[in-house]
Design a protein around this motif. Sequence first.
Motif, short mmCIF file in Angstrom:
data_model
loop_
_atom_site.label_atom_id
_atom_site.label_comp_id
_atom_site.label_asym_id
_atom_site.label_seq_id
_atom_site.Cartn_x
_atom_site.Cartn_y
_atom_site.Cartn_z
N ASP A 36 -6.70 -8.79 -13.58
CA ASP A 36 -7.95 -8.02 -13.57
C ASP A 36 -7.95 -7.11 -12.34
OD1 ASP A 36 -9.41 -9.29 -11.21
OD2 ASP A 36 -8.89 -11.04 -12.42
N PRO A 37 -8.89 -6.16 -12.28
CA PRO A 37 -8.85 -5.20 -11.16
C PRO A 37 -9.32 -5.78 -9.83
CG PRO A 37 -10.59 -4.62 -12.73
CD PRO A 37 -9.87 -5.79 -13.31
N VAL A 38 -10.06 -6.87 -9.84
CA VAL A 38 -10.65 -7.35 -8.59
C VAL A 38 -9.89 -8.53 -7.97
CG1 VAL A 38 -12.75 -8.20 -7.48
CG2 VAL A 38 -12.92 -6.57 -9.38
N ASP A 39 -9.79 -9.62 -8.67
CA ASP A 39 -9.17 -10.82 -8.10
C ASP A 39 -7.65 -10.82 -8.18
OD1 ASP A 39 -11.59 -12.03 -7.38
OD2 ASP A 39 -11.90 -12.67 -9.46
N ALA A 40 -7.12 -10.21 -9.21
CA ALA A 40 -5.66 -10.18 -9.37
C ALA A 40 -5.23 -8.78 -9.83
CB ALA A 40 -5.22 -11.24 -10.38
N PRO A 41 -5.31 -7.81 -8.93
CA PRO A 41 -4.98 -6.42 -9.29
C PRO A 41 -3.47 -6.17 -9.37
CG PRO A 41 -5.60 -6.54 -6.97
CD PRO A 41 -5.73 -7.94 -7.53
N PRO A 42 -3.09 -5.12 -10.09
CA PRO A 42 -1.65 -4.80 -10.23
C PRO A 42 -1.09 -4.10 -8.99
CG PRO A 42 -2.97 -3.24 -11.47
CD PRO A 42 -3.93 -4.20 -10.85
N LEU A 43 -0.83 -4.88 -7.95
CA LEU A 43 -0.31 -4.34 -6.69
C LEU A 43 0.99 -5.03 -6.31
CD1 LEU A 43 -3.63 -4.43 -4.59
CD2 LEU A 43 -2.60 -2.40 -5.65
N LEU A 44 1.89 -4.26 -5.71
CA LEU A 44 3.12 -4.87 -5.21
C LEU A 44 3.31 -4.63 -3.70
CD1 LEU A 44 5.74 -4.14 -8.05
CD2 LEU A 44 4.67 -6.32 -7.51
N THR A 45 2.81 -3.51 -3.21
CA THR A 45 3.05 -3.21 -1.79
C THR A 45 2.47 -4.25 -0.82
OG1 THR A 45 1.21 -1.66 -1.82
CG2 THR A 45 3.42 -0.72 -1.99
N PRO A 46 1.40 -4.98 -1.17
CA PRO A 46 0.91 -5.99 -0.22
C PRO A 46 1.95 -7.06 0.13
CG PRO A 46 -0.77 -5.56 -1.87
CD PRO A 46 0.47 -4.84 -2.31
N CYS A 47 2.96 -7.25 -0.72
CA CYS A 47 3.95 -8.28 -0.36
C CYS A 47 5.26 -7.66 0.11
CB CYS A 47 4.18 -9.25 -1.53
SG CYS A 47 5.12 -8.57 -2.88
N ARG A 48 5.23 -6.34 0.30
CA ARG A 48 6.45 -5.65 0.72
C ARG A 48 7.05 -6.25 1.99
NH1 ARG A 48 7.49 0.30 0.11
NH2 ARG A 48 9.60 0.46 0.86
N ARG A 49 6.18 -6.46 2.97
CA ARG A 49 6.67 -6.96 4.26
C ARG A 49 7.29 -8.35 4.13
NH1 ARG A 49 3.11 -7.22 9.14
NH2 ARG A 49 2.29 -5.11 8.99
N ALA A 50 6.61 -9.21 3.39
CA ALA A 50 7.12 -10.58 3.21
C ALA A 50 8.47 -10.57 2.49
CB ALA A 50 6.11 -11.41 2.43
N VAL A 51 8.59 -9.65 1.53
CA VAL A 51 9.85 -9.54 0.77
C VAL A 51 10.98 -9.09 1.68
CG1 VAL A 51 11.03 -8.23 -1.06
CG2 VAL A 51 8.74 -9.13 -1.46
N GLU A 52 10.69 -8.10 2.51
CA GLU A 52 11.73 -7.56 3.41
C GLU A 52 12.11 -8.57 4.49
OE1 GLU A 52 12.63 -3.65 3.64
OE2 GLU A 52 12.48 -4.21 1.53
N ARG A 53 11.10 -9.29 4.95
CA ARG A 53 11.36 -10.28 6.01
C ARG A 53 12.29 -11.37 5.50
NH1 ARG A 53 6.40 -12.75 7.22
NH2 ARG A 53 5.49 -10.72 7.63
N ALA A 54 12.05 -11.81 4.27
CA ALA A 54 12.86 -12.90 3.72
C ALA A 54 14.20 -12.40 3.18
CB ALA A 54 12.08 -13.62 2.63
N GLY A 55 14.16 -11.28 2.48
CA GLY A 55 15.37 -10.82 1.78
C GLY A 55 16.18 -9.79 2.52
N GLY A 56 15.62 -9.27 3.58
CA GLY A 56 16.32 -8.23 4.34
C GLY A 56 15.87 -6.84 3.94
#
Length: 216
Positions: A177-197
């Motif tokens: 849904d648009p409020v509680d579970a919106p279609p976003l990926l950039t909010p986890c960008r940092r965590a992804v880069e930190r773990a995966g390089g």
Amino acid sequence: MARIAEEDGITTIVSTPHFRPNDENTDLVAIHERIYAGVEMLNHELKERGIAVEVLNGAEIAMSEKLPELADRDLLPTLGDGKHILVELPIATWAAYAEQVLFELQVRGYTPVIAHFERLASAPVREIKPEDLVARGMKIQVNCESLQGKRGRDVAKLATRLLKQGLVHALGSDAHDPVDAPPLLTPCRRAVERAGGRGTFERLTGASAAEIVGRG
Ligand SMILES: [Fe+2]
């Protein structure tokens, strides 16, 4: 939701409604048709409204002993146009037949992508090793929200470990849904880069995802 995704830099969304062969009174033929027709209608609507997002067909297919037979009947919705299918393993119970079913799907030419594998961290029994699945040619998808800690510490830890070991092939927004579970990926960008390089986010949302949907 499409506008939110567009704003986030997303150009393609794979729609993955639940597809549960074990639910009683489920007309899988009708559901299969509805998925494909719905995606077509949605894309038409997006074009009309000038939203530069394309939606691809797909489904989150619940593990079931019926999957090989459904594959033979061409009833398993693929992710985009290729031969990848998103398969969800049961978290509450250990499905002894799961590995056999996955193998039989591979024999039929499909590449199973295991949905949010990290959530199995909270499963009572965890028999399936992610490195074994990947070694056998399967793929693993991880949800953004898991990396952000929204599913608890154990789940976040497993998601991070999978990234560190290079076992992740795709990210999911788990958008509902648009409020509680919106279609976003950039909010986890940092965590992804930190773990995966460095470059991992780019790869997972780019080339790796494109290959899964048959556009690699
Ligand atoms: Fe799921």
